[in-house]
Write a protein that holds these residues in place. Structure first.
Motif, mmCIF file in Angstrom:
data_model
loop_
_atom_site.group_PDB
_atom_site.id
_atom_site.type_symbol
_atom_site.label_atom_id
_atom_site.label_comp_id
_atom_site.label_asym_id
_atom_site.label_seq_id
_atom_site.Cartn_x
_atom_site.Cartn_y
_atom_site.Cartn_z
ATOM 1 N N CYS A 1 1.016 -1.335 -0.104
ATOM 2 C CA CYS A 1 0.074 -0.064 0.072
ATOM 3 C C CYS A 1 0.772 1.319 -0.114
ATOM 4 O O CYS A 1 0.585 2.257 -0.586
ATOM 5 N N ASP A 36 -4.601 3.254 -1.120
ATOM 6 C CA ASP A 36 -5.183 3.266 -0.080
ATOM 7 C C ASP A 36 -5.848 2.046 0.599
ATOM 8 O O ASP A 36 -6.221 1.854 1.608
ATOM 9 N N PHE A 37 -5.879 0.961 -0.482
ATOM 10 C CA PHE A 37 -6.548 -0.356 0.224
ATOM 11 C C PHE A 37 -5.773 -1.279 -0.636
ATOM 12 O O PHE A 37 -5.108 -1.347 -1.638
ATOM 13 N N THR A 74 -7.036 -7.604 4.695
ATOM 14 C CA THR A 74 -6.896 -6.427 4.074
ATOM 15 C C THR A 74 -6.000 -5.427 4.912
ATOM 16 O O THR A 74 -5.689 -5.535 5.925
ATOM 17 N N GLY A 121 -5.783 -1.016 5.281
ATOM 18 C CA GLY A 121 -6.461 0.095 4.651
ATOM 19 C C GLY A 121 -7.989 0.113 4.578
ATOM 20 O O GLY A 121 -8.684 1.115 4.078
ATOM 21 N N ALA A 122 -8.455 -0.933 4.921
ATOM 22 C CA ALA A 122 -10.074 -0.932 4.913
ATOM 23 C C ALA A 122 -10.538 0.066 5.824
ATOM 24 O O ALA A 122 -10.234 0.458 6.841
ATOM 25 N N THR A 123 -11.715 0.609 5.537
ATOM 26 C CA THR A 123 -12.376 1.931 6.476
ATOM 27 C C THR A 123 -13.657 1.171 7.053
ATOM 28 O O THR A 123 -13.916 1.701 7.902
ATOM 29 N N GLU A 181 -15.509 0.002 -0.120
ATOM 30 C CA GLU A 181 -14.363 0.789 0.074
ATOM 31 C C GLU A 181 -14.097 2.134 -0.640
ATOM 32 O O GLU A 181 -12.937 2.838 -0.707
ATOM 33 N N ARG A 201 -8.527 5.409 -3.663
ATOM 34 C CA ARG A 201 -9.937 6.063 -3.524
ATOM 35 C C ARG A 201 -10.203 7.545 -4.308
ATOM 36 O O ARG A 201 -10.773 7.945 -4.281
#
Length: 141
Positions: A17, A23-24, A40, A42-44, A91, A117
């Motif tokens: 990343c 971002d992910f 994962t 960077g998962a929101t 995401e 993103r």
């Protein structure tokens, strides 16, 4: 042992990343006819880990079906859209690279996805780097 493997995979994905300015990063494994996101970075939200998807006509499904790296960014013209992929929707990813992973045999057993993103263009070096990490992660798929 499992915690050591998990932390090693997480570390590799975090580094990927950072080095690709993404971002992910996520690794999905085929389980029966479904695809589940096993790791994962960077998962929101935690929803992603509970997602079970049927490989479809999206970026991830195409990488699995063809056994080739598939990309969606500002320069690509393959016709993929982020709204066709449940993970990209969840995401809020607009650009991504999906690399099939092979554990045994010629059929893919998983996919490594790196996404952004914000709109971007992936350099050939970023694609190669993502493919190299996917090869290293195949043993965990």
């Amino acid at each position: 042992m499992h915690d050591e493997v998990s932390s090693a995979v997480q570390e590799m994905m975090s580094c990927l990343c950072q080095s690709t300015d993404s971002d992910f990063c996520g690794m999905a494994c085929v389980s029966g006819s479904m695809l589940r996101w096993k790791y994962t970075s960077g998962a929101t939200n935690e929803r992603v880990k509970r997602m079970a998807m049927r490989p479809g006509q999206d970026l991830v499904g195409t990488a699995l079906r063809t056994g080739r790296t598939v990309m969606l960014d500002e320069q690509s013209s393959e016709g993929y859209t982020p709204d066709r992929c449940p993970l990209m929707l969840a995401e809020r990813l607009v650009c991504a690279i999906a690399v099939p992973m092979f554990s045994e045999g010629s059929l893919p057993s998983g996919v490594l996805l790196v996404g952004s993103r914000t709109p971007c263009t992936f350099s050939p070096e970023m694609v190669v780097q993502t493919e190299q990490v996917a090869r290293q992660l195949e043993q965990y798929a």
